[in-house]
Write an enzyme that holds these catalytic residues in place. Structure first.
Site, short mmCIF file in Angstrom:
data_model
loop_
_atom_site.label_atom_id
_atom_site.label_comp_id
_atom_site.label_asym_id
_atom_site.label_seq_id
_atom_site.Cartn_x
_atom_site.Cartn_y
_atom_site.Cartn_z
N ARG A 59 0.82 -1.20 0.00
CA ARG A 59 0.00 0.00 0.00
C ARG A 59 0.86 1.26 0.00
O ARG A 59 2.00 1.25 0.42
CB ARG A 59 -0.92 0.01 1.22
N LYS A 199 -8.91 -1.76 0.37
CA LYS A 199 -8.72 -0.85 1.49
C LYS A 199 -9.42 0.48 1.26
O LYS A 199 -9.80 1.16 2.22
CB LYS A 199 -7.24 -0.64 1.75
N HIS A 218 -10.91 -3.49 11.82
CA HIS A 218 -9.86 -4.17 11.07
C HIS A 218 -9.54 -5.44 11.84
O HIS A 218 -8.64 -5.47 12.68
CB HIS A 218 -8.63 -3.26 10.96
N SER A 238 -1.66 -6.18 9.44
CA SER A 238 -1.18 -7.23 8.56
C SER A 238 0.09 -7.85 9.13
O SER A 238 1.00 -7.15 9.57
CB SER A 238 -0.91 -6.66 7.17
N LYS A 242 -3.90 -12.47 11.96
CA LYS A 242 -5.37 -12.46 11.89
C LYS A 242 -5.92 -13.59 11.04
O LYS A 242 -6.82 -14.32 11.45
CB LYS A 242 -5.87 -11.13 11.31
N THR A 243 -5.37 -13.73 9.83
CA THR A 243 -5.88 -14.75 8.91
C THR A 243 -5.61 -16.14 9.44
O THR A 243 -6.50 -17.00 9.47
CB THR A 243 -5.23 -14.57 7.53
N ASP A 257 -10.50 -10.21 7.67
CA ASP A 257 -9.84 -8.91 7.69
C ASP A 257 -10.72 -7.73 8.10
O ASP A 257 -10.24 -6.85 8.80
CB ASP A 257 -9.24 -8.62 6.32
N ARG A 323 1.06 -12.53 -1.67
CA ARG A 323 -0.29 -12.80 -1.17
C ARG A 323 -1.10 -13.68 -2.12
O ARG A 323 -0.79 -13.78 -3.31
CB ARG A 323 -1.06 -11.49 -0.95
#
Length: 531
Positions: A59, A199, A218, A238, A242-243, A257, A323
């Protein structure tokens, strides 16, 4: 090739004219065909679509702008969001639309949000076919009946070949992400990184939903297999897990997410997952690993063998931020509805590069707001441009780049909802133990999973706790399957004095960071201040 769009709701009816061919709501096979024909990527094993994003592999948060207007002047957190004048936006839009003339574009009409009461109807217009595939995975798809009546509330236009001009367009560089609340548009130019698409929609929802009393988060989320009401949310930037941690095989995955917490419970904003694949293995994460060879999964910035097409999960020569983007139903235990009850457990994930924080701590509601506003973690290599190794940072609400309103708006919503629904709150460190980054080692994933399982099933809360002398939260004395030494980070350091110095340094960082919030919070939260 079947395209689906109501003739009364085409781009021309929105005043976007003179384009080449426009493809509306293509299915995955049709998009893959178009992307291959345009040379945008390679068809990989199992039909995955392999792409690279050129110069930008993460990003560009410094290039995100919000149009300053009568609507946004007093509602946007301008300390963290760059303003753009309405006049500059108008010039930017005119130049972008002029650049688009004669070029082919792809349109996906999608929902942001699984709850029909709060979802947003979003039209995403992309120059790249594979971006259309990506966003079709990431947002939620209307059925045929809903598509026939679809009326976009907001439109996102993404044209990577367009380069903005800072002097002419009032932006920072030749990359631009511009959100215009009054015009209900988001313009993206100059970057092929697909994460900007999702995003930008998340940022939009973060602006709109608090006015409805909905907490945008988030976070990832899951619930117990036989009880949708037994839900849990996992906050974190990130790279904090989390995932991975929400995709536990013994629970139902709601999403990985972005979610909302309304008066009815939690709901996924998305219809897919955007998982980091660095060091991904079939042993540790079999379901996520399996998606990397499923048809139409987008594999972004991964090195692969040109002959066998085998992916290299350890080669970071393109970026550590490699990713995979895939629809949620590629995970066998994923929720079909994207809905859950009010979370019984709220988990805040942090990647502590100092090696100071325990692997898990219990927080009071006021402490939860304190740590939510602090948002301490470490930026992980590759997630943002220029980050090459873990870098300690404070990202308020565990997502400062996506928060258009002041942090206290989200913090108060979280505190109120935790109090109203009696959620247990936990701070989980997935970072370093036994020393700081470069000396210690990453927290064992097996131990993290054991601690989370005990927290979610209630057994951890029924045990005994000690008060941490540096941070004031409660730390469990023991947990089945976890060495007692691991629960006391000081005991994992060979040099105890070095731990004390490192802990004092981190306490000072917390105190300095929190100064900017003290005039905007209640006394019970101030009482939780560290240092």
């Amino acid at each position: 090739m079947t395209e689906r769009v109501n003739p009364e709701r085409t781009l021309e009816r929105q005043g976007i004219e003179g384009l080449g061919r426009v493809y509306y709501n293509l299915s995955e096979p049709a998009i893959v065909q178009e992307a291959l024909a345009r040379g945008e990527g390679t068809l990989g094993k199992g039909g995955a679509f392999l792409v690279t994003t050129g110069k930008f592999t993460g990003r560009s948060p410094l290039d995100k702008h919000v149009v300053r207007s009568a609507t946004t002047r007093d509602t946007i957190w301008w300390d963290a969001n760059r303003p753009m004048t309405p006049e500059a936006y108008d010039v930017l839009r005119a130049d972008l639309l002029a650049h688009m003339k004669g070029r082919d574009f792809f349109v996906q009409d999608l929902f942001g949000g699984a709850d029909p009461t709060h979802r947003l109807d979003v039209r995403v217009v992309t120059e790249l076919a594979w971006h259309s595939l990506f966003i079709r995975h990431m947002l939620r798809r209307p059925d045929d009946e809903e598509l026939a009546e679809f009326e976009p509330e907001y439109t996102v236009i993404n044209c990577p070949s367009f380069r903005s001009d800072p002097e002419r367009h009032g932006c920072r560089s030749d990359v631009v992400i511009a959100l215009n609340i009054e015009a209900k548009e988001i313009l993206i130019g100059g970057t092929e990184y697909a994460g900007e698409n999702k995003k930008s929609v998340f940022t939009l929802l973060n602006y709109i939903l608090p006015e409805r009393g909905v907490m945008p988060m988030h976070c990832s989320a899951n619930h117990a297999p036989a009880d949708q009401a037994d839900a849990a949310v996992f906050f974190g930037l990130s790279g904090t897990g989390k995932t991975t941690l929400s995709a536990a095989p013994d629970r139902v995955l709601i999403g990985d997410d972005e979610h909302g917490w309304s008066d009815r419970g939690i709901f996924n904003f998305e219809g897919g997952c955007y998982a980091k694949t660095i060091s991904l293995s079939p042993e540790a994460e079999p379901e996520i690993f399996a998606t990397t060879t499923r048809f139409a999964t987008v594999i972004e910035n991964m090195v692969f063998d040109p002959d066998t097409l085998a992916l290299d999960f350890d080669d970071t020569s393109i970026t550590p931020n490699m990713r995979a983007a895939y629809p949620l139903d590629y995970i066998s235990n994923a929720s079909a509805t994207g809905l859950g009850g009010h979370p019984r457990n709220v988990v805040m994930l942090t990647c502590d590069a100092f090696g100071v924080l325990p692997p898990i701590s219990r927080l009071s509601p006021a402490q939860a707001m304190y740590h939510f506003l602090s948002g301490f973690t470490s930026k992980v290599a590759g997630t943002e441009r220029g980050v090459t190794e873990p870098e300690p940072t404070f990202s308020t609400c565990f997502g400062a780049p996506f928060m258009p309103r002041r942090p206290e708006v989200y913090g108060n919503l979280l505190k109120e909802k935790i109090a109203a629904h009696g959620s247990d709150c936990w701070l989980v460190n997935t970072g370093w133990t036994g020393g700081a980054y470069g000396t210690g080692s990453r927290m064992p994933i097996k131990a993290t999973r054991a601690l989370l399982a005990a927290a979610l099933n209630g057994s951890l809360a029924s045990g005994t706790f000690r008060r941490d002398p540096n941070f004031g939260f409660e730390v469990p004395d023991s947990c089945e399957g976890v060495p007692d030494d691991l629960l006391d980070p000081r005991r994992t350091w060979a040099d105890k004095d070095a731990y004390d110095r490192q802990a004092a340094k981190l306490v000072d960082m917390f105190a300095a960071n929190f100064e900017k919030y003290v005039d905007h919070i209640d006394e019970d939260v101030k009482a939780c201040a560290i240092g």
